[in-house]
Design a protein around this motif. Structure first.
Motif, PDB file in Angstrom:
ATOM      1  N   ALA A  10      -7.090  11.723   4.344  1.00  0.00           N
ATOM      2  CA  ALA A  10      -7.071  12.689   3.441  1.00  0.00           C
ATOM      3  C   ALA A  10      -6.792  12.494   1.905  1.00  0.00           C
ATOM      4  CB  ALA A  10      -5.782  13.706   3.986  1.00  0.00           C
ATOM      5  N   PHE A  11      -5.709  11.410   1.748  1.00  0.00           N
ATOM      6  CA  PHE A  11      -5.567  10.821   0.217  1.00  0.00           C
ATOM      7  C   PHE A  11      -6.698  10.000  -0.001  1.00  0.00           C
ATOM      8  CE2 PHE A  11      -1.041  11.769   1.096  1.00  0.00           C
ATOM      9  CZ  PHE A  11      -0.468  12.238  -0.177  1.00  0.00           C
ATOM     10  N   ALA A  12      -7.304   9.496   0.528  1.00  0.00           N
ATOM     11  CA  ALA A  12      -8.775   8.793   0.120  1.00  0.00           C
ATOM     12  C   ALA A  12      -9.619   9.727  -0.216  1.00  0.00           C
ATOM     13  CB  ALA A  12      -9.192   7.865   1.097  1.00  0.00           C
ATOM     14  N   VAL A  13      -9.684  10.736   0.118  1.00  0.00           N
ATOM     15  CA  VAL A  13     -10.525  12.069  -0.190  1.00  0.00           C
ATOM     16  C   VAL A  13     -10.026  12.752  -1.338  1.00  0.00           C
ATOM     17  CG1 VAL A  13     -11.986  14.180   0.593  1.00  0.00           C
ATOM     18  CG2 VAL A  13     -11.710  12.234   2.155  1.00  0.00           C
ATOM     19  N   MET A  14      -8.903  13.098  -1.246  1.00  0.00           N
ATOM     20  CA  MET A  14      -8.290  14.189  -2.366  1.00  0.00           C
ATOM     21  C   MET A  14      -7.619  13.477  -3.472  1.00  0.00           C
ATOM     22  SD  MET A  14      -6.015  16.770  -0.038  1.00  0.00           S
ATOM     23  CE  MET A  14      -4.803  15.428   0.248  1.00  0.00           C
ATOM     24  N   GLY A  15      -7.156  12.111  -3.210  1.00  0.00           N
ATOM     25  CA  GLY A  15      -6.621  11.497  -4.516  1.00  0.00           C
ATOM     26  C   GLY A  15      -5.089  11.951  -4.525  1.00  0.00           C
ATOM     27  N   PRO A  16      -4.161  11.427  -5.333  1.00  0.00           N
ATOM     28  CA  PRO A  16      -2.774  11.664  -5.264  1.00  0.00           C
ATOM     29  C   PRO A  16      -2.156  13.039  -5.865  1.00  0.00           C
ATOM     30  CG  PRO A  16      -3.175  10.401  -7.177  1.00  0.00           C
ATOM     31  CD  PRO A  16      -4.442  10.636  -6.311  1.00  0.00           C
ATOM     32  N   GLY A  17      -2.858  13.659  -6.601  1.00  0.00           N
ATOM     33  CA  GLY A  17      -2.592  14.962  -7.367  1.00  0.00           C
ATOM     34  C   GLY A  17      -2.049  14.395  -8.519  1.00  0.00           C
ATOM     35  N   LYS A  18      -1.774  15.649  -9.508  1.00  0.00           N
ATOM     36  CA  LYS A  18      -1.494  15.254 -11.066  1.00  0.00           C
ATOM     37  C   LYS A  18      -0.155  14.693 -10.911  1.00  0.00           C
ATOM     38  CE  LYS A  18      -4.108  19.136 -12.657  1.00  0.00           C
ATOM     39  NZ  LYS A  18      -4.184  20.498 -13.177  1.00  0.00           N
ATOM     40  N   LEU A  19       0.864  14.717 -10.108  1.00  0.00           N
ATOM     41  CA  LEU A  19       2.078  13.854 -10.393  1.00  0.00           C
ATOM     42  C   LEU A  19       2.218  12.580  -9.835  1.00  0.00           C
ATOM     43  CD1 LEU A  19       4.537  17.094  -9.098  1.00  0.00           C
ATOM     44  CD2 LEU A  19       3.898  16.317 -11.469  1.00  0.00           C
ATOM     45  N   SER A  20       1.350  11.889 -10.386  1.00  0.00           N
ATOM     46  CA  SER A  20       1.091  10.462  -9.969  1.00  0.00           C
ATOM     47  C   SER A  20       0.808   9.381 -11.147  1.00  0.00           C
ATOM     48  CB  SER A  20      -0.157  10.297  -9.138  1.00  0.00           C
ATOM     49  OG  SER A  20      -1.240  10.789  -9.517  1.00  0.00           O
ATOM     50  N   VAL A  21       1.151   8.146 -11.105  1.00  0.00           N
ATOM     51  CA  VAL A  21       0.455   7.305 -12.277  1.00  0.00           C
ATOM     52  C   VAL A  21      -0.927   7.422 -12.403  1.00  0.00           C
ATOM     53  CG1 VAL A  21       0.663   4.796 -12.757  1.00  0.00           C
ATOM     54  CG2 VAL A  21       2.638   5.918 -11.518  1.00  0.00           C
ATOM     55  N   ASP A  22      -1.609   7.318 -11.401  1.00  0.00           N
ATOM     56  CA  ASP A  22      -3.190   7.400 -11.401  1.00  0.00           C
ATOM     57  C   ASP A  22      -3.416   8.577 -12.546  1.00  0.00           C
ATOM     58  OD1 ASP A  22      -3.593   5.648  -9.685  1.00  0.00           O
ATOM     59  OD2 ASP A  22      -4.130   6.782  -7.973  1.00  0.00           O
ATOM     60  N   LYS A  23      -2.469   9.714 -12.430  1.00  0.00           N
ATOM     61  CA  LYS A  23      -3.498  10.843 -13.435  1.00  0.00           C
ATOM     62  C   LYS A  23      -2.499  10.674 -14.812  1.00  0.00           C
ATOM     63  CE  LYS A  23      -5.829  12.526 -10.215  1.00  0.00           C
ATOM     64  NZ  LYS A  23      -7.197  12.749 -10.440  1.00  0.00           N
ATOM     65  N   LYS A  24      -1.815   9.828 -15.073  1.00  0.00           N
ATOM     66  CA  LYS A  24      -1.196   9.582 -16.199  1.00  0.00           C
ATOM     67  C   LYS A  24      -1.923   8.632 -17.421  1.00  0.00           C
ATOM     68  CE  LYS A  24       2.289  11.858 -15.179  1.00  0.00           C
ATOM     69  NZ  LYS A  24       2.149  13.432 -15.269  1.00  0.00           N
ATOM     70  N   GLY A  62       0.821  -1.368  -0.008  1.00  0.00           N
ATOM     71  CA  GLY A  62       0.171  -0.083   0.198  1.00  0.00           C
ATOM     72  C   GLY A  62       0.855   0.820   0.001  1.00  0.00           C
ATOM     73  N   SER A  63       1.823   1.250   0.831  1.00  0.00           N
ATOM     74  CA  SER A  63       2.961   2.358   0.819  1.00  0.00           C
ATOM     75  C   SER A  63       3.640   2.466  -0.747  1.00  0.00           C
ATOM     76  CB  SER A  63       3.909   2.253   2.030  1.00  0.00           C
ATOM     77  OG  SER A  63       3.285   2.137   3.153  1.00  0.00           O
ATOM     78  N   LEU A  64       3.841   1.463  -1.419  1.00  0.00           N
ATOM     79  CA  LEU A  64       4.734   1.491  -2.708  1.00  0.00           C
ATOM     80  C   LEU A  64       3.578   2.114  -3.550  1.00  0.00           C
ATOM     81  CD1 LEU A  64       6.683   1.226  -4.648  1.00  0.00           C
ATOM     82  CD2 LEU A  64       6.198  -1.260  -4.683  1.00  0.00           C
ATOM     83  N   LEU A  65       2.297   1.730  -3.204  1.00  0.00           N
ATOM     84  CA  LEU A  65       1.080   2.461  -4.289  1.00  0.00           C
ATOM     85  C   LEU A  65       1.219   3.772  -3.986  1.00  0.00           C
ATOM     86  CD1 LEU A  65      -1.209  -0.654  -4.296  1.00  0.00           C
ATOM     87  CD2 LEU A  65       0.242  -0.015  -6.392  1.00  0.00           C
ATOM     88  N   LEU A  66       1.243   4.099  -2.886  1.00  0.00           N
ATOM     89  CA  LEU A  66       0.765   5.463  -2.491  1.00  0.00           C
ATOM     90  C   LEU A  66       2.093   6.483  -3.044  1.00  0.00           C
ATOM     91  CD1 LEU A  66      -0.806   7.460  -0.580  1.00  0.00           C
ATOM     92  CD2 LEU A  66       0.959   7.213   1.111  1.00  0.00           C
ATOM     93  N   ILE A  67       3.177   5.814  -2.846  1.00  0.00           N
ATOM     94  CA  ILE A  67       4.330   6.509  -3.513  1.00  0.00           C
ATOM     95  C   ILE A  67       4.116   6.767  -4.966  1.00  0.00           C
ATOM     96  CG2 ILE A  67       6.862   6.468  -3.875  1.00  0.00           C
ATOM     97  CD1 ILE A  67       7.293   4.825  -1.109  1.00  0.00           C
ATOM     98  N   LEU A  68       3.751   5.766  -5.404  1.00  0.00           N
ATOM     99  CA  LEU A  68       3.732   5.894  -7.076  1.00  0.00           C
ATOM    100  C   LEU A  68       2.467   6.774  -7.423  1.00  0.00           C
ATOM    101  CD1 LEU A  68       4.358   2.245  -8.188  1.00  0.00           C
ATOM    102  CD2 LEU A  68       5.999   4.085  -8.229  1.00  0.00           C
ATOM    103  N   GLY A  69       1.418   6.802  -6.487  1.00  0.00           N
ATOM    104  CA  GLY A  69       0.334   7.498  -6.897  1.00  0.00           C
ATOM    105  C   GLY A  69      -0.582   6.506  -7.748  1.00  0.00           C
ATOM    106  N   LEU A  70      -0.290   5.351  -7.535  1.00  0.00           N
ATOM    107  CA  LEU A  70      -1.075   4.237  -8.161  1.00  0.00           C
ATOM    108  C   LEU A  70      -2.256   3.664  -7.564  1.00  0.00           C
ATOM    109  CD1 LEU A  70      -1.342   2.337 -10.701  1.00  0.00           C
ATOM    110  CD2 LEU A  70       0.365   1.083  -9.751  1.00  0.00           C
ATOM    111  N   TRP A  71      -3.466   3.773  -7.628  1.00  0.00           N
ATOM    112  CA  TRP A  71      -4.354   3.065  -7.212  1.00  0.00           C
ATOM    113  C   TRP A  71      -4.628   3.683  -5.396  1.00  0.00           C
ATOM    114  CZ3 TRP A  71      -2.885  -2.525  -8.544  1.00  0.00           C
ATOM    115  CH2 TRP A  71      -3.348  -2.814  -9.847  1.00  0.00           C
ATOM    116  N   THR A  72      -4.292   4.926  -5.672  1.00  0.00           N
ATOM    117  CA  THR A  72      -3.970   5.662  -4.446  1.00  0.00           C
ATOM    118  C   THR A  72      -5.334   5.696  -3.447  1.00  0.00           C
ATOM    119  OG1 THR A  72      -2.809   7.161  -5.726  1.00  0.00           O
ATOM    120  CG2 THR A  72      -3.459   8.039  -3.353  1.00  0.00           C
ATOM    121  N   ARG A  73      -6.437   5.891  -3.948  1.00  0.00           N
ATOM    122  CA  ARG A  73      -7.721   5.952  -3.044  1.00  0.00           C
ATOM    123  C   ARG A  73      -7.589   4.423  -2.254  1.00  0.00           C
ATOM    124  NH1 ARG A  73      -9.635  10.053  -6.557  1.00  0.00           N
ATOM    125  NH2 ARG A  73      -9.748  12.001  -5.229  1.00  0.00           N
TER     126      ARG A  73
END
Length: 131
Positions: free
Chosen positions: A117-131, A67-78
């Motif tokens: 907060a990350f579950a609510v906001m998401g990872p931001g644009k600098l993330s794999v989720d936003k690519k 989960g921490s690795l996914l958070l770092i990457l911004g992948l499947w963040t929520r």
């Protein structure tokens, strides 16, 4: 310009919290083996769950690591943040119920707040989720 600063800030928080949780909490739990997993899994007793402590302990280590690795990457963040928040809720509850006090439980509560907060906001644009 303002949004790019927010996205950079979110990236810094994701990496900082993700690395801390993964390196100092998740990986040591995973490397603890079945005896360690069982000890950690017994924390579920504070939630009224008294079965499969080894599986729950392993799952806690897995969530904190992957989960921490996914958070770092911004992948499947929520989804990752929700699972991490649930793990921190159990940890904070356990500390409070066993009488460790707020100063001990506060670490888990701080991580819980960030994950919610990350579950609510998401990872931001600098993330794999936003690519």
């Amino acid at each position: 310009m303002k949004n790019s600063k927010i996205d950079l800030g979110l990236l810094i928080i994701r990496v900082g919290f993700g690395l801390t949780m993964m390196l100092f909490h998740g990986l040591p739990k995973l490397m603890g083996g079945p005896e360690g997993w069982t000890a950690i899994g017994k924390s579920m007793e504070v939630m009224g769950i008294n079965f499969l402590p080894t599986a729950f302990g392993f799952t806690a280590g897995l969530v904190e690591t992957v989960g921490s690795l996914l958070l770092i990457l911004g992948l499947w963040t929520r989804p990752a943040a929700i699972l991490l928040a649930m793990t921190m809720l159990v940890a904070a509850t356990k500390h409070l119920i066993q009488g460790d006090g707020w100063s001990v439980a506060s670490h888990a509560i701080e991580f819980l707040a960030v994950y919610v907060a990350f579950a609510v906001m998401g990872p931001g644009k600098l993330s794999v989720d936003k690519k």
